[in-house]
Write a protein that holds these residues in place. Structure first.
Motif, PDB file in Angstrom:
ATOM      1  N   GLN A  54       9.503  -9.133  -1.637  1.00 35.63           N
ATOM      2  CA  GLN A  54      10.471  -9.510  -0.695  1.00 35.63           C
ATOM      3  C   GLN A  54      10.088  -8.838   0.885  1.00 35.63           C
ATOM      4  OE1 GLN A  54      13.103 -11.124  -0.871  1.00 35.63           O
ATOM      5  NE2 GLN A  54      14.489 -10.359   0.653  1.00 35.63           N
ATOM      6  N   ASP A  64      10.587  -4.936  -6.010  1.00 32.05           N
ATOM      7  CA  ASP A  64      10.742  -6.207  -5.142  1.00 32.05           C
ATOM      8  C   ASP A  64       9.821  -6.327  -3.947  1.00 32.05           C
ATOM      9  OD1 ASP A  64      11.826  -4.358  -3.771  1.00 32.05           O
ATOM     10  OD2 ASP A  64      13.751  -5.478  -3.367  1.00 32.05           O
ATOM     11  N   GLU A  78      12.715 -11.296  -6.441  1.00 30.79           N
ATOM     12  CA  GLU A  78      13.535 -10.215  -7.056  1.00 30.79           C
ATOM     13  C   GLU A  78      12.543  -9.120  -7.727  1.00 30.79           C
ATOM     14  OE1 GLU A  78      16.555  -9.695  -7.288  1.00 30.79           O
ATOM     15  OE2 GLU A  78      17.579 -11.594  -6.603  1.00 30.79           O
ATOM     16  N   ARG A  79      11.274  -9.757  -8.196  1.00 30.32           N
ATOM     17  CA  ARG A  79      10.393  -8.898  -8.988  1.00 30.32           C
ATOM     18  C   ARG A  79       8.819  -9.196  -8.579  1.00 30.32           C
ATOM     19  NH1 ARG A  79      11.757  -5.981 -13.320  1.00 30.32           N
ATOM     20  NH2 ARG A  79       9.814  -6.100 -13.899  1.00 30.32           N
TER      21      ARG A  79
END
Length: 255
Positions: free
Chosen positions: A202, A199, A122-123
């Motif tokens: 990811q 992100d 997510e971060r």
């Protein structure tokens, strides 16, 4: 080997009605020779340039100086580099000639991109520090013989998130060089390249398997496909067997 492709609009924001500049896929400051012509507007170039600058002045500052890599400001090229030293409990910094500087590359080792593991990142990005790789100049034991201090070391400051964003930019640029903009149906990494998303883990990371790029030449960047997904693998300073990174660039346009 130098390779280029004419684009004619900004590869990041899509604008074609503004002045467009040449885009070096691997930064010019790292002797990057893969080029996209007329491919970056002024606003987007300013953003990607700031991201690259962090790596050029931090992670790669010593290799750039020692190898006398390209610079837009040759008059400011360093002739010495700072060593951290300690004697009698007192730590200080001394400047040494380039030929006396132990040039090592220490890079962040990221976990596998969340997109490939199915675990959403997510971060930011998760990292450890890879062992340093000696690439030029004397080794630390050799430096100790010439400079009789109790401690000799170098200081490295960089931001892993910015480094990962630079890798995303390299990966995306190489995909555009190989496929053209029309060959990329859905680019995943643009929001992170432009700093509009956080992100990056990811899409960017290291892989578990052996490197796929060769270890010859200065940099090795290759494009692979997994079904419709575009994966770009990056080895900067490949001839020194440096870490390989993988960038999940986006979805390929169907034939």
């Amino acid at each position: 080997m130098s390779e280029s492709r004419f684009i004619g609009r900004c590869i990041y924001c899509g604008r074609a009605d503004v002045p467009l500049s040449r885009e070096h896929i691997v930064p010019l400051g790292l002797n990057g020779d893969w080029i996209l012509e007329k491919a970056s507007c002024r606003d987007c170039a300013r953003i990607t340039g700031r991201t690259e600058l962090d790596a050029l002045r931090g992670t790669f500052s010593a290799p750039r100086a020692v190898f006398r890599m390209r610079t837009r400001r040759p008059a400011e090229r360093a002739s010495t580099l700072p060593l951290q030293v300690e004697k009698a409990g007192q730590r200080s910094t001394i400047d040494v000639p380039l030929e006396d500087y132990p040039a090592y590359v220490t890079l962040p080792r990221f976990i596998k991109p969340g997109y490939l593991t199915g675990v959403r990142q997510e971060r930011g990005i998760t990292f450890t520090v890879a062992p340093p790789v000696h690439i030029a100049g004397p080794t630390f034991p050799e430096v100790y013989k010439k400079y009789p201090f109790e401690y000799v070391g170098t200081r490295l400051v960089y931001q892993p998130n910015l480094f990962a964003r630079m890798l995303a930019k390299i990966g995306y640029g190489m995909a555009v060089l190989a496929l053209g903009l029309e060959g990329i149906a859905e680019p995943y990494v643009i929001p992170n390249i432009l700093g509009k998303a956080d992100d990056v883990g990811q899409w960017v990371g290291c892989d578990d398997g052996p490197p796929l790029n060769p270890t010859d030449g200065l940099h090795a960047v290759g494009v692979w496909f997994r079904n419709e997904e575009i994966l770009v693998r990056i080895r900067l300073f490949a001839q020194f067997s440096i870490l390989e990174y993988v960038v999940c660039v986006g979805k390929r346009t169907s034939p």
